[in-house]
Structures are given as structure tokens and as C-alpha cells.
Design a protein around this motif. Structure first.
Motif, PDB file in Angstrom:
ATOM      1  N   ASN A 221      29.630  48.202  40.305  1.00 30.23           N
ATOM      2  CA  ASN A 221      30.570  48.141  41.431  1.00 30.23           C
ATOM      3  C   ASN A 221      30.736  46.716  41.941  1.00 30.23           C
ATOM      4  O   ASN A 221      31.855  46.272  42.230  1.00 30.23           O
ATOM      5  N   GLY A 222      29.630  45.998  42.006  1.00 26.81           N
ATOM      6  CA  GLY A 222      29.698  44.611  42.475  1.00 26.81           C
ATOM      7  C   GLY A 222      30.477  43.724  41.526  1.00 26.81           C
ATOM      8  O   GLY A 222      31.264  42.870  41.958  1.00 26.81           O
ATOM      9  N   ILE A 223      30.273  43.917  40.213  1.00 24.10           N
ATOM     10  CA  ILE A 223      31.004  43.135  39.217  1.00 24.10           C
ATOM     11  C   ILE A 223      32.501  43.386  39.329  1.00 24.10           C
ATOM     12  O   ILE A 223      33.312  42.460  39.338  1.00 24.10           O
ATOM     13  N   VAL A 224      32.885  44.678  39.412  1.00 22.33           N
ATOM     14  CA  VAL A 224      34.306  45.034  39.491  1.00 22.33           C
ATOM     15  C   VAL A 224      34.931  44.493  40.777  1.00 22.33           C
ATOM     16  O   VAL A 224      36.044  43.940  40.761  1.00 22.33           O
ATOM     17  N   ASP A 225      34.222  44.630  41.894  1.00 23.87           N
ATOM     18  CA  ASP A 225      34.749  44.114  43.170  1.00 23.87           C
ATOM     19  C   ASP A 225      34.952  42.601  43.106  1.00 23.87           C
ATOM     20  O   ASP A 225      35.943  42.074  43.631  1.00 23.87           O
ATOM     21  N   ASN A 226      34.021  41.903  42.474  1.00 25.01           N
ATOM     22  CA  ASN A 226      34.142  40.450  42.337  1.00 25.01           C
ATOM     23  C   ASN A 226      35.359  40.079  41.489  1.00 25.01           C
ATOM     24  O   ASN A 226      36.110  39.153  41.815  1.00 25.01           O
ATOM     25  N   VAL A 227      35.574  40.818  40.394  1.00 24.62           N
ATOM     26  CA  VAL A 227      36.738  40.564  39.534  1.00 24.62           C
ATOM     27  C   VAL A 227      38.033  40.830  40.302  1.00 24.62           C
ATOM     28  O   VAL A 227      39.002  40.064  40.182  1.00 24.62           O
ATOM     29  N   ARG A 229      38.511  40.499  43.445  1.00 25.96           N
ATOM     30  CA  ARG A 229      38.728  39.374  44.361  1.00 25.96           C
ATOM     31  C   ARG A 229      39.312  38.172  43.613  1.00 25.96           C
ATOM     32  O   ARG A 229      40.230  37.502  44.094  1.00 25.96           O
ATOM     33  N   LEU A 230      38.788  37.904  42.418  1.00 24.73           N
ATOM     34  CA  LEU A 230      39.299  36.784  41.617  1.00 24.73           C
ATOM     35  C   LEU A 230      40.765  36.987  41.234  1.00 24.73           C
ATOM     36  O   LEU A 230      41.547  36.025  41.189  1.00 24.73           O
ATOM     37  N   LEU A 231      41.124  38.243  40.953  1.00 26.61           N
ATOM     38  CA  LEU A 231      42.493  38.542  40.518  1.00 26.61           C
ATOM     39  C   LEU A 231      43.405  38.916  41.683  1.00 26.61           C
ATOM     40  O   LEU A 231      44.564  39.296  41.461  1.00 26.61           O
ATOM     41  N   GLY A 232      42.892  38.793  42.903  1.00 25.45           N
ATOM     42  CA  GLY A 232      43.669  39.176  44.083  1.00 25.45           C
ATOM     43  C   GLY A 232      45.076  38.599  44.124  1.00 25.45           C
ATOM     44  O   GLY A 232      46.047  39.329  44.335  1.00 25.45           O
ATOM     45  N   PRO A 233      45.243  37.276  43.915  1.00 27.03           N
ATOM     46  CA  PRO A 233      46.596  36.694  43.965  1.00 27.03           C
ATOM     47  C   PRO A 233      47.552  37.301  42.929  1.00 27.03           C
ATOM     48  O   PRO A 233      48.710  37.564  43.238  1.00 27.03           O
ATOM     49  N   SER A 234      47.056  37.532  41.719  1.00 26.46           N
ATOM     50  CA  SER A 234      47.916  38.113  40.674  1.00 26.46           C
ATOM     51  C   SER A 234      48.325  39.539  41.032  1.00 26.46           C
ATOM     52  O   SER A 234      49.473  39.943  40.811  1.00 26.46           O
ATOM     53  N   LEU A 235      47.378  40.296  41.582  1.00 26.05           N
ATOM     54  CA  LEU A 235      47.687  41.665  41.979  1.00 26.05           C
ATOM     55  C   LEU A 235      48.674  41.695  43.140  1.00 26.05           C
ATOM     56  O   LEU A 235      49.584  42.536  43.184  1.00 26.05           O
ATOM     57  N   THR A 261      31.345  40.362  33.526  1.00 25.26           N
ATOM     58  CA  THR A 261      32.489  39.864  34.294  1.00 25.26           C
ATOM     59  C   THR A 261      33.664  39.565  33.369  1.00 25.26           C
ATOM     60  O   THR A 261      34.816  39.878  33.681  1.00 25.26           O
ATOM     61  N   GLN A 262      33.356  38.960  32.212  1.00 25.40           N
ATOM     62  CA  GLN A 262      34.389  38.661  31.224  1.00 25.40           C
ATOM     63  C   GLN A 262      35.084  39.948  30.756  1.00 25.40           C
ATOM     64  O   GLN A 262      36.303  39.983  30.610  1.00 25.40           O
ATOM     65  N   VAL A 263      34.314  41.014  30.541  1.00 25.88           N
ATOM     66  CA  VAL A 263      34.877  42.290  30.093  1.00 25.88           C
ATOM     67  C   VAL A 263      35.873  42.824  31.111  1.00 25.88           C
ATOM     68  O   VAL A 263      37.032  43.127  30.783  1.00 25.88           O
ATOM     69  N   PHE A 264      35.437  42.946  32.373  1.00 24.88           N
ATOM     70  CA  PHE A 264      36.308  43.547  33.384  1.00 24.88           C
ATOM     71  C   PHE A 264      37.458  42.628  33.774  1.00 24.88           C
ATOM     72  O   PHE A 264      38.559  43.092  34.077  1.00 24.88           O
ATOM     73  N   PHE A 265      37.209  41.322  33.733  1.00 27.74           N
ATOM     74  CA  PHE A 265      38.277  40.376  34.040  1.00 27.74           C
ATOM     75  C   PHE A 265      39.421  40.538  33.040  1.00 27.74           C
ATOM     76  O   PHE A 265      40.588  40.630  33.416  1.00 27.74           O
ATOM     77  N   ASN A 266      39.087  40.578  31.741  1.00 28.67           N
ATOM     78  CA  ASN A 266      40.120  40.704  30.709  1.00 28.67           C
ATOM     79  C   ASN A 266      40.863  42.029  30.799  1.00 28.67           C
ATOM     80  O   ASN A 266      42.091  42.079  30.685  1.00 28.67           O
ATOM     81  N   LEU A 267      40.130  43.128  30.999  1.00 27.92           N
ATOM     82  CA  LEU A 267      40.772  44.445  31.022  1.00 27.92           C
ATOM     83  C   LEU A 267      41.658  44.621  32.252  1.00 27.92           C
ATOM     84  O   LEU A 267      42.779  45.131  32.147  1.00 27.92           O
ATOM     85  N   ILE A 268      41.174  44.202  33.417  1.00 23.65           N
ATOM     86  CA  ILE A 268      41.976  44.366  34.640  1.00 23.65           C
ATOM     87  C   ILE A 268      43.144  43.389  34.639  1.00 23.65           C
ATOM     88  O   ILE A 268      44.252  43.726  35.080  1.00 23.65           O
ATOM     89  N   MET A 269      42.935  42.176  34.128  1.00 21.28           N
ATOM     90  CA  MET A 269      44.023  41.205  34.038  1.00 21.28           C
ATOM     91  C   MET A 269      45.119  41.718  33.102  1.00 21.28           C
ATOM     92  O   MET A 269      46.311  41.604  33.394  1.00 21.28           O
TER      93      MET A 269
END
Length: 362
Positions: A221-227, A229-235, A261-269
Motif C-alpha cells: 500500500n505504501g509503495i502504490v501510494d508513493n507512486v 503521488r509521483l504520478l499526481g501531475p500526469s493523472l 516502485t519501478q513495477v508499479f510506476f511503469n504499470l500505473i503510468m
């Protein structure tokens, strides 16, 4: 015509029907089974005592075929079709009401129908076995392809690391030793491009699982929430809504936090990139004693069947030139597999794609 002659005529019709059905089954093309089943239906029609008014219907798995005038209100003789001892359909031969009744069927016709249902079931079993073998073969070919690609990309990554380090090092030394501003700008471009290339090499190493792994118990949950936040502007730019399932407690897996983090960043992006404006991205987590399953769903156009087997290949991308390297999902695949996990994709409904990640409990 005597009664004996009539019986003999009926036996000939039944044997002819069984012979024709057997011939159809022996010569069936597994990719055109509907045509074979339709031919069997017409053989059944011809094999019954009152063939001029008899109609037949077969329903087996995804196939439903029948003769032209068949309807469900007919008085009918039915036999179950079994595949591997499980009922998967039926075959029916009927006469029109009220002119005919159950008494108009011969006992030999019931035996014939049972024999044909066994033959059809055997045909469908062979098709399922053939399909399973082809799917296993495709999976093995994909695994071999990934293994070869892994060896190639690992070699490329190792070979590129040294010259890139030299380019970057000498560019920085030259920047420190010159006061020419134009030269500094040019050297800065060299430095930036070297760093960009180094990041690609790093992704290649992620894909081949060559990066060192410092494993620890990670809370997802923490990893996904952090990702997020990082992708907030794009979303926010696309007015996307993210719906994340509530879990009863922490979802823990043994992993490396940077890689996860790399896994969830790529998939959510990716989900954000392919989602329409004001679309919804759904993230579901299911944690059990045996495994952890994460599903990331978007509402984009989905993955075309022709592309389905290639999405995890390195350097394969459907994004326009300059917008993607084709390494994102390759990296994800490599990391997940290194954790003895699995990643697949399937269509979302009514449209879009769902990526499903499964991590075993260690």
C-alpha cells in the motif's frame, strides 16, 4: 413391404448414418468444427425413421448448430455429450408435434444417438487436447524467446556500461576545465545524453534481473501510494480518477523497494497514458495465505490480439516515436519473474486492459 424389410431398411439407414458421422469426425478440421458439426446434424436427420420431417440440433461448448427447421417444441430424443466425464452439451433429434410422440422413436435410434454423442465428445476432447498442446508450445516459445533476449540484453548492458562511464567522466572533466560557455553547453548535452543512455542500460539490467537485490518485507500500500503521488501531475492533467481497493491490513511481500516502485510506476503510468480523459484507473489487491494478487485496470482501447504476445518484449512499443523506449513492461516482467511471480494481461470490460500480478508467499 414386409415388416422385416422395413426393419432392414432402417438398420441400413442407421449404419449409413453412423458411417457418415464417423467419416466426418475422422476428416474434421479442428479450426472448422462448426461445419463438421452441422454436417453431423444433417446426417442424423437422414438416419431417422421419418427422415422427411426429422430435425437435429447439437449444442457442444461454444458450438450450437442444427438443421434448418429445428425448434425446441419438437418431440425429441436427446443424448448428453460428455468431455472428460463432464457434461458439455447435448444432441437432439426431433419430430414435429402433435403428429408424433415419444413412441415414434426406435430403440435402435436411441442407441445410435448415444454412440454418436460419444463420438462427438471424443472429437471435442481431442480438440481440447490439441488446443492445450498448442498453448503450451506457445508459452514455451515465449519463454525461450525471453531467455534469449535476456542473454542478449544482459550482454549489451555490460558492454555499454564502460564506454558510457568514460563518456560521462570525460564530459564532466572537460566542463570543469573550460570557460567557453558554448563548449560547456555542448558538453552538457553530451553529459545529459550519456545519463539518458545509462538509464536505458539500467532498465535493460532490470529486465534481465542483473541489478543487485536487497530483499526485505515491503508493504505494498505504501509503495502504490508513493507512486500515485509521483504520478499526481500526469493523472491530474487527464482528470483521471484512481480507485484503490481497501485492504483489511498491510499487504506484505518479500521484495526490493526500488524494483517494486519501478513495477508499479511503469504499470500505473501506462494505464494513465492509454486512459481517456476523465477515465478511471482501478487498483485491486487481494492478499491470502498462499499469494498476493494485484490488478491494475484502465479504460483505454485495450491490447489488440495481434499485439498480445509481444507486450513484454524489450523495445516493443505502440507509443509514437520518441514517447516510449519499449522497455517499461519488459522491466516489469523481469522483476516480477525474478520474485517467482507472474504477470499477465486480459481485456477489461467494456474496454481497456487489466494487468494481473501474482506474488507467491515465501
Amino acid at each position: 413391404m414386409t415388416n422385416t424389410e422395413q426393419k432392414l431398411k432402417e438398420r441400413v439407414k442407421e449404419l449409413t448414418c453412423l458411417y457418415e458421422v464417423t467419416s466426418i469426425i475422422v476428416n474434421s478440421n479442428y479450426d472448422q468444427l462448426e461445419a463438421s458439426l452441422e454436417a453431423i446434424a444433417y446426417c442424423l436427420k437422414r438416419g431417422w425413421q421419418y427422415s422427411d420431417v426429422a430435425e437435429a440440433y447439437l449444442s457442444v461448448g461454444e458450438y450450437q448448430v442444427g438443421t434448418e427447421n429445428f425448434h425446441k417444441d419438437m418431440v425429441a430424443l436427446t443424448a448428453e455429450v460428455k468431455l472428460f466425464n463432464n457434461s458439455e452439451g447435448y444432441i437432439t433429434v426431433g419430430y414435429p408435434r402433435p403428429k408424433f410422440s415419444d413412441n415414434d422413436f426406435l430403440e435402435e435410434e436411441r442407441t445410435l444417438l448415444n454412440n454418436i454423442s460419444l463420438a462427438v465428445g471424443s472429437l471435442m476432447e481431442r480438440k481440447q487436447i490439441r488446443d492445450a498442446e498448442e498453448e503450451t508450445k506457445r508459452q514455451m516459445e515465449r519463454a525461450d524467446r525471453f531467455h534469449i533476449m535476456g542473454e542478449i540484453t544482459a550482454g549489451i548492458a555490460h558492454e555499454l556500461n564502460t564506454p558510457l562511464a568514460n563518456i560521462l567522466g570525460f564530459a564532466e572533466l572537460l566542463m570543469e576545465s573550460t570557460d567557453d560557455q558554448q563548449a560547456k553547453r555542448d558538453l552538457q548535452k553530451i553529459r545529459d545524453n550519456a545519463i539518458f543512455s545509462r538509464e536505458i542500460v539500467k532498465k535493460l539490467m532490470f529486465f534481465t534481473c542483473e541489478m543487485p537485490q536487497e530483499m526485505e518485507l515491503i508493504e505494498l500500500n505504501g509503495i502504490v501510494d508513493n507512486v500515485l503521488r509521483l504520478l499526481g501531475p500526469s493523472l491530474k492533467d487527464k482528470k483521471l480518477k484512481v480507485v484503490k481497493s481497501d485492504t483489511r491490513g498491510p499487504v506484505l511481500i518479500q521484495a526490493n523497494s526500488v524494483q517494486l516502485t519501478q513495477v508499479f510506476f511503469n504499470l500505473i503510468m501506462n494505464a494513465a497514458y492509454y486512459s481517456p480523459e476523465k477515465g478511471t484507473i482501478t487498483i485491486d489487491m487481494d492478499d491470502s495465505e498462499r499469494e498476493t494478487v494485484i490488478q491494475i485496470a484502465d479504460q483505454g482501447q485495450g491490447i489488440a490480439p495481434s499485439q498480445a504476445d509481444r507486450v513484454f518484449e524489450p523495445f516493443y512499443t505502440t507509443k509514437p516515436l520518441g514517447e516510449g523506449t519499449g522497455l517499461g513492461l519488459s522491466v516489469v516482467h523481469g522483476i516480477v519473474r525474478s520474485y517467482k511471480g507472474n504477470i499477465i494481461h486480459r481485456p477489461n470490460r467494456p474496454k481497456g486492459t487489466i494487468f494481473v500480478l501474482t506474488f507467491p508467499k515465501v
